[in-house]
Enzyme design. Sequence first.
Site, PDB file in Angstrom:
ATOM      1  N   GLU A  41       0.830  -1.208   0.000  1.00  0.00           N
ATOM      2  CA  GLU A  41       0.000   0.000   0.000  1.00  0.00           C
ATOM      3  C   GLU A  41       0.863   1.256   0.000  1.00  0.00           C
ATOM      4  O   GLU A  41       1.834   1.354   0.759  1.00  0.00           O
ATOM      5  CB  GLU A  41      -0.904  -0.023   1.234  1.00  0.00           C
ATOM      6  CG  GLU A  41      -1.847   1.164   1.357  1.00  0.00           C
ATOM      7  CD  GLU A  41      -2.715   1.103   2.606  1.00  0.00           C
ATOM      8  OE1 GLU A  41      -3.746   1.804   2.638  1.00  0.00           O
ATOM      9  OE2 GLU A  41      -2.369   0.360   3.548  1.00  0.00           O
ATOM     10  N   LYS A 123      -9.593   1.996  -2.274  1.00  0.00           N
ATOM     11  CA  LYS A 123      -9.850   1.527  -0.908  1.00  0.00           C
ATOM     12  C   LYS A 123     -11.194   2.037  -0.397  1.00  0.00           C
ATOM     13  O   LYS A 123     -11.470   3.244  -0.424  1.00  0.00           O
ATOM     14  CB  LYS A 123      -8.712   2.005  -0.004  1.00  0.00           C
ATOM     15  CG  LYS A 123      -8.723   1.449   1.418  1.00  0.00           C
ATOM     16  CD  LYS A 123      -7.473   1.921   2.150  1.00  0.00           C
ATOM     17  CE  LYS A 123      -7.366   1.349   3.544  1.00  0.00           C
ATOM     18  NZ  LYS A 123      -6.137   1.836   4.234  1.00  0.00           N
ATOM     19  N   CYS A 158      -5.620  -3.200   3.057  1.00  0.00           N
ATOM     20  CA  CYS A 158      -5.280  -3.003   4.468  1.00  0.00           C
ATOM     21  C   CYS A 158      -6.509  -3.020   5.400  1.00  0.00           C
ATOM     22  O   CYS A 158      -7.050  -4.074   5.687  1.00  0.00           O
ATOM     23  CB  CYS A 158      -4.470  -1.718   4.608  1.00  0.00           C
ATOM     24  SG  CYS A 158      -3.481  -1.604   6.127  1.00  0.00           S
TER      25      CYS A 158
END
Length: 268
Positions: A41, A123, A158
């Site tokens: 990321e 995300k 994440c």
Amino acid sequence: MRLALAQLSIESAAVDDNVERAVSAIETAAEEGADCVALPEIFNVGYFAFESYERAAEPLGGETHRRIREAAIEHDVSVLAGTIVEDLAASAEAGEAVPAESGLANTAVLFDADGKRRLVYRKHHLFGYDSAEAELLVPGEQLPTAELGGHTVGVTTCYDLRFPELYRRLVDDGATMVLVPSAWPYPRVEHWKLLPRARAVENLLYVGAVNGSVAFEDASLVGRSTVYDPWGTPLASSDDDATIVYADCDPDRVEAVREEFPALRDRR
């Protein structure tokens, strides 16, 4: 598919050096027989370099993506270009579909070995606990998949690991593998070991969770990039040093496990 997780050493705000490390890792992984390489990321800027996000933001197809795409083509390997900070206004000007006409997003792009862009994922869940991410970025809306190496591949990023409903949606769309570029910090080591494994077990699919290796001013990443099989068994893992993790991920294995243990069919 031979999957490589490139656990990079990431220097805060040093975009050129970080991208060069990524390109080098792609070359190394390809030489070791990888079919797909996944990067962490915000690998080009560094997740915790929040003050650099706006300055370093790029549109889809910007300089970072150009260099990663060229590496994919040169070395004949698919690459998940981790995530970058995307300049949504610049992407919109280039005719890209975006979740907002301005602002920044945490964006992953999957390139195949021909350099074709196969998937864009922004995300969904923005981290607000001891992080500026939720203040700086716009959440994504789309949850795409792509066919790659016999797998139907999805991507989450994440903090998304804490929201299992995303993975159910991917399973319903046929996913057999989920790649998870991350910047997971200490002290939550046990969460990092638990959550990707749980997502693999619940959904009977491969999970490739790739983290960075770095100590920022206020946080250090735990590393421990790991590939889990559809039983949740770790196939390959690392410690917190920069390295590349390799695992063979057979799409037929997903079908066999789901046939043997039909938990997905038993949902009500």
